[in-house]
Design an enzyme around this catalytic site. Structure first.
Site, PDB file in Angstrom:
ATOM      1  N   GLY A 174      25.113 -28.707  -5.843  1.00 17.09           N
ATOM      2  CA  GLY A 174      25.689 -29.415  -6.894  1.00 17.09           C
ATOM      3  C   GLY A 174      26.648 -28.254  -7.401  1.00 17.09           C
ATOM      4  O   GLY A 174      26.684 -27.130  -7.294  1.00 17.09           O
ATOM      5  N   GLU A 232      34.367 -45.754 -16.998  1.00 16.28           N
ATOM      6  CA  GLU A 232      35.456 -45.430 -16.041  1.00 16.28           C
ATOM      7  C   GLU A 232      35.504 -46.452 -14.981  1.00 16.28           C
ATOM      8  O   GLU A 232      36.349 -46.667 -14.413  1.00 16.28           O
ATOM      9  CB  GLU A 232      35.185 -43.881 -15.704  1.00 16.28           C
ATOM     10  CG  GLU A 232      35.544 -42.741 -16.538  1.00 16.28           C
ATOM     11  CD  GLU A 232      35.349 -41.380 -16.280  1.00 16.28           C
ATOM     12  OE1 GLU A 232      35.927 -40.485 -16.890  1.00 16.28           O
ATOM     13  OE2 GLU A 232      34.356 -41.210 -15.276  1.00 16.28           O
ATOM     14  N   GLN A 249      29.818 -29.140 -16.834  1.00 18.78           N
ATOM     15  CA  GLN A 249      30.291 -27.780 -17.216  1.00 18.78           C
ATOM     16  C   GLN A 249      28.949 -27.116 -17.757  1.00 18.78           C
ATOM     17  O   GLN A 249      28.915 -25.867 -17.667  1.00 18.78           O
ATOM     18  CB  GLN A 249      31.056 -28.142 -18.598  1.00 18.78           C
ATOM     19  CG  GLN A 249      32.489 -28.182 -18.515  1.00 18.78           C
ATOM     20  CD  GLN A 249      33.207 -26.896 -17.923  1.00 18.78           C
ATOM     21  OE1 GLN A 249      32.626 -25.616 -18.124  1.00 18.78           O
ATOM     22  NE2 GLN A 249      34.146 -27.068 -16.976  1.00 18.78           N
TER      23      GLN A 249
END
Length: 385
Positions: free
Chosen positions: A17, A174, A320
């Protein structure tokens, strides 16, 4: 046993990932042999997984071959393997393809859905934590419309066309927006025999506001925007149970549906538990400021699996954080090999954002809140980069 290619120190990274890839890239040109392990031979760009689930993008557009990404790195190799656990005593990763010894280890296996003991949630809801999850949800959702187009019974037809999303964080917001746009746009044209108004999208959130990690004004804007789009937003509403044909709320209300989507919580992937590490209730592992496991100086954790507190708050499970921790773990390993003092990790927050359909989003950048089209442009720029 997976043999070493050279006499150099071997660093094994588990997980392809954001954290794992950032760590692998940080070792570029270093005098180490790096082996990246993952059950899949592709990296999934998870921030856009909801678009796969809403049939907006093809799965191939967010899945990238890991070997292609690692091609420029001569000292990094990849092995597709299902990892069972880590034997810390023998410094070996136990995989279904055989044991893999390591000199240094970075655990970057990410997170899984966490269901908080709600009856039926794990067995009957769809999650969005992998590319397979997104494809399964997309196919299921489209199949419900196919069935509804032929269904004569009005009660079952309504149940087929009701979609309940549990969790008002970025993923839930979303997906709700993307699903509503899909229904009002392409599906309304593809199924002219019934109105788009027949479909129902419900977003359920236990907290008083959506997007709890962002400023409240952004949560309020998101709720208002979704409601204008036709999404039913239920705040301060807890889920008591999920069955195959209903989501039952804490007040006893039952929402008839065959599609319940779980975006309400995540916990660490299970490798820490399987390896006998001390874990928190959400299956994450508390790490030292250097990202090492206490008592295991050669083992580091980066990304969602790491429980890391900064300024009194736990760092969020976002890309992040994972990327910065992956790079920091790799740099500390190189410093450790060189006999230098290790550095404490410090997260540099570049902001957070969520998109609410086309041309609208919310963004919290450097303490400033943005909404609407400007926030959408920021979101678009960041994701393209």
């Amino acid at each position: 046993m997976y043999s070493k290619r050279s006499e150099q120190t071997r660093v094994v990274i588990i997980g392809g990932g954001f954290a794992g890839l950032a760590a692998a890239k940080a070792f570029a040109g270093a005098p180490v042999e790096v082996l990246l392990l993952d059950r899949n031979n592709y990296h999934t760009f998870l921030p856009l997984l909801y678009q796969v689930a809403a049939a907006e993008v093809d799965p191939s557009q967010i899945g990238f071959p890991i070997r292609t990404m690692l091609r420029p790195l001569d000292n990094v190799d990849f092995m597709m393997a299902e990892v069972d656990r880590v034997d810390l005593e023998s410094e070996t990763v136990i995989t279904q393809q055989g044991p893999v010894p390591y000199d240094y280890l970075i655990l970057a296996t990410g997170s899984e859905a966490r269901f908080f003991g709600i009856p039926g949630a794990e067995a009957t809801t769809f999650t969005m934590k992998s590319l397979t999850d997104g494809i399964d949800l997309r196919n299921h959702m489209l199949a419900r419309f196919e069935e509804a187009s032929r269904e004569r019974d009005e009660e079952r037809r309504q149940r087929l066309l009701t979609f309940v999303i549990i969790g008002g964080g970025p993923s839930g917001v979303e997906y709700a927006g993307a699903l509503m746009e899909l229904i009002d746009g392409p599906l309304a044209k593809d199924y002219p025999n019934f109105c788009a108004e027949d479909a129902r999208v419900v977003l359920v959130e236990a907290a008083p506001c959506l997007l709890g990690a962002m400023p409240q004004e952004l949560g309020r804007y998101s709720a208002e925007r979704l409601q204008k789009m036709g999404v039913e937003v239920l705040l301060e509403t807890a889920v008591a149970e999920v069955t195959a044909d209903a989501v039952i709320l804490a007040d006893g209300t039952a929402i008839a549906t065959e599609t319940a989507v779980w975006t309400a919580g995540v916990g660490g992937e299970g490798i820490a538990v399987r390896s006998g590490l001390d874990t928190r209730p959400n299956r994450t592992v508390s790490v030292l400021p250097t990202l090492q496991i206490p008592g295991e100086p050669n083992v580091y954790i980066a990304g969602d699996l790491a429980a890391f507190e900064q300024n009194g708050d736990m760092l969020p499970m976002v890309a992040q954080v994972a990327m910065q921790q992956g790079e920091a773990a790799a740099q500390n390993i190189m410093r450790q090999m060189a006999g230098k003092a290790l550095r404490s990790f410090s997260y540099q927050d570049k902001g957070s954002m969520a998109v609410i359909g086309r041309n609208a989003a919310v963004a919290d950048i450097a303490g400033r809140a943005f909404t609407g089209f400007i926030a959408w442009l920021i979101w678009l720029l960041v994701h393209i980069m």
